[in-house]
Design an enzyme around this catalytic site. Structure first.
Site, PDB file in Angstrom:
ATOM      1  N   ARG A   1       0.858  -1.203   0.000  1.00 22.95           N
ATOM      2  CA  ARG A   1       0.000   0.000   0.000  1.00 22.95           C
ATOM      3  C   ARG A   1       0.889   1.245   0.000  1.00 22.95           C
ATOM      4  O   ARG A   1       0.629   2.205  -0.713  1.00 22.95           O
ATOM      5  CB  ARG A   1      -0.916   0.006   1.237  1.00 22.95           C
ATOM      6  CG  ARG A   1      -1.918  -1.135   1.268  1.00 22.95           C
ATOM      7  CD  ARG A   1      -2.996  -0.922   2.308  1.00 22.95           C
ATOM      8  NE  ARG A   1      -2.550  -1.031   3.689  1.00 22.95           N
ATOM      9  CZ  ARG A   1      -2.504  -2.163   4.396  1.00 22.95           C
ATOM     10  NH1 ARG A   1      -2.868  -3.316   3.834  1.00 22.95           N
ATOM     11  NH2 ARG A   1      -2.106  -2.163   5.657  1.00 22.95           N
TER      12      ARG A   1
ATOM     13  N   LYS B   1     -12.058  15.219   4.334  1.00 22.31           N
ATOM     14  CA  LYS B   1     -13.182  14.738   3.524  1.00 22.31           C
ATOM     15  C   LYS B   1     -14.077  13.827   4.335  1.00 22.31           C
ATOM     16  O   LYS B   1     -13.588  13.021   5.135  1.00 22.31           O
ATOM     17  CB  LYS B   1     -12.644  13.964   2.321  1.00 22.31           C
ATOM     18  CG  LYS B   1     -13.745  13.493   1.384  1.00 22.31           C
ATOM     19  CD  LYS B   1     -13.247  12.461   0.382  1.00 22.31           C
ATOM     20  CE  LYS B   1     -13.692  11.066   0.808  1.00 22.31           C
ATOM     21  NZ  LYS B   1     -13.429  10.056  -0.239  1.00 22.31           N
TER      22      LYS B   1
ATOM     23  N   GLU C   1     -18.957  15.787   1.007  1.00 18.20           N
ATOM     24  CA  GLU C   1     -19.210  14.871  -0.117  1.00 18.20           C
ATOM     25  C   GLU C   1     -20.509  14.084   0.054  1.00 18.20           C
ATOM     26  O   GLU C   1     -20.513  13.017   0.678  1.00 18.20           O
ATOM     27  CB  GLU C   1     -18.038  13.886  -0.286  1.00 18.20           C
ATOM     28  CG  GLU C   1     -18.257  12.918  -1.453  1.00 18.20           C
ATOM     29  CD  GLU C   1     -17.122  11.928  -1.673  1.00 18.20           C
ATOM     30  OE1 GLU C   1     -16.161  11.913  -0.875  1.00 18.20           O
ATOM     31  OE2 GLU C   1     -17.201  11.161  -2.632  1.00 18.20           O
TER      32      GLU C   1
ATOM     33  N   LYS D   1     -18.098  18.308  -2.774  1.00 16.02           N
ATOM     34  CA  LYS D   1     -17.701  17.212  -3.679  1.00 16.02           C
ATOM     35  C   LYS D   1     -18.943  16.402  -4.011  1.00 16.02           C
ATOM     36  O   LYS D   1     -19.266  15.426  -3.324  1.00 16.02           O
ATOM     37  CB  LYS D   1     -16.629  16.350  -3.007  1.00 16.02           C
ATOM     38  CG  LYS D   1     -16.215  15.126  -3.802  1.00 16.02           C
ATOM     39  CD  LYS D   1     -14.923  14.524  -3.286  1.00 16.02           C
ATOM     40  CE  LYS D   1     -14.630  13.209  -3.985  1.00 16.02           C
ATOM     41  NZ  LYS D   1     -13.265  12.745  -3.794  1.00 16.02           N
TER      42      LYS D   1
END
Ligand code: 13P
Length: 343
Positions: free
Chosen positions: A47, A137, A178, A220
């Site tokens: 990752r 976010k 979002e 978003k």
């Protein structure tokens, strides 16, 4: 400079002309699916190596203003031992952090979800700021069917988004809000427009009620598109017109930028639609740009396949998509003729 001035400046920097955001904040479960799809084991090192590939792409800052990271990635370092957030910032790219803890079933509402992660959020923001994040976010998810989303799902998700955004600003980070209306289903463009409008209206009502300062946040949203199973797929010009109508009705001009998610559109369609939105006539008081995950990363994963020898090709694939979306942000992208690929 007060923290609030800093937030407005950060929001404006993220919406710099010709640039957008790279969403690289897949949770461990999601990145596992992506890595598995190219035959790569989902170890912490793999990752890290994949994110290192993305962030060390030369020239990325020409088209990318910010990167959204996952908690683990914010704590990781590049191959040279520099924390990712520090390296990105040194390169002119603003580091951000996904702070929601994913979705859970909404009790009493089969098929609907609510996003969790509000408890202890203020303290987490303090640590994330310390680690270099300057924006955050939180994603809420709403599904369309004949009778969904329910008014209740719209309300609780709007409430959570507004609570998050208010806490985020109070702790000195710019919130990206979002609310994603999923593309899955056979619904028409018109139905997506109705639902997206209702969702955004509820979100801005909640943001107002919670005292969120609109100049210090970014939105978003999904674009208004036909459901993936809808036999009539609306072309880019219709997507652009419906998306702009919906945004003009619901998003105050005080919001500096609207950074679309790609939501499962192909990389080329996501670029074409963003371009059509920016090229369309009429009032557009906000910057209209991208905060794409899959539409930026799909070709990168395909080119990389976990091989060191493919890193350069994978970085070229990322740079190409970033550059084309940078052009689409300015309405200057030219779609290739049928059957051809953009260069
Ligand atoms: P997609 O562009 O793949 O929809 O991802 C963006 C994102 O950040 C989802 O939360």
């Amino acid at each position: 400079m007060t923290a609030f001035d800093e937030l407005h400046r950060t929001a404006l920097a993220l919406t710099t002309r010709g640039k957008g955001i790279l969403a690289a904040d897949e949770s461990t479960g999601t990145i596992e699916k992506r890595l598995k799809s190219i035959g790569v084991q989902c170890t912490e090192e793999n990752r890290r190596a994949y994110r290192d590939l993305l962030f060390s792409t030369k020239g990325l800052s020409e088209f990318i203003s910010g990167v959204i990271l996952f908690d683990e990635t914010l704590r990781q370092k590049d191959a040279g031992g520099t924390p990712f957030a520090e390296g990105l910032a040194a390169n002119g790219i603003i580091p951000g952090i996904k702070v929601d803890k994913g979705t859970v079933d909404l009790p009493g509402h089969p098929g609907e979800k609510v996003t969790q992660g509000l408890d202890g959020l203020a303290a987490r923001f303090d640590e994330y700021r310390e680690l270099g994040a300057r924006f955050a976010k939180w994603r809420a998810v709403l599904s369309i069917s004949d009778d969904l989303p329910s008014a209740h799902a719209i309300e609780v998700n709007a409430h959570a988004l507004a609570r998050y955004a208010a806490i985020c600003q109070a702790q000195g980070l710019v919130p990206i809000v979002e609310p994603e209306v999923l593309m899955d289903g056979a619904h028409t463009l018109t139905r997506c427009a109705q639902v997206t409008e209702a969702v955004l209206q509820a979100v801005f009502d909640a943001l107002h009620a919670h005292g969120v300062v609109l100049e210090r946040m970014l939105l978003k949203p999904n674009m208004v598109v036909s459901g993936t199973e809808c036999p009539q797929q609306a072309p880019a010009a219709e997507v652009a017109a419906a998306t702009l109508t919906c945004l003009r009705r619901t998003v105050p001009a005080a919001v500096p930028g609207i950074m679309f998610l790609s939501g499962g559109q192909t990389d080329e369609t996501a670029t074409e639609n963003l371009n059509a939105i920016n090229a369309a006539d009429g009032a557009k008081p906000w910057a209209l740009s991208f905060s794409y995950g899959r539409a930026l990363q799909a070709p990168v994963l395909k080119a990389w396949r976990g091989e060191v020898a493919n890193v350069a090709a994978a970085q070229q694939a990322l740079l190409k998509r970033a550059r084309l979306n940078g052009a689409a942000q300015q309405g200057t992208y030219h779609s290739p003729p049928n059957g051809k690929t953009a260069t």
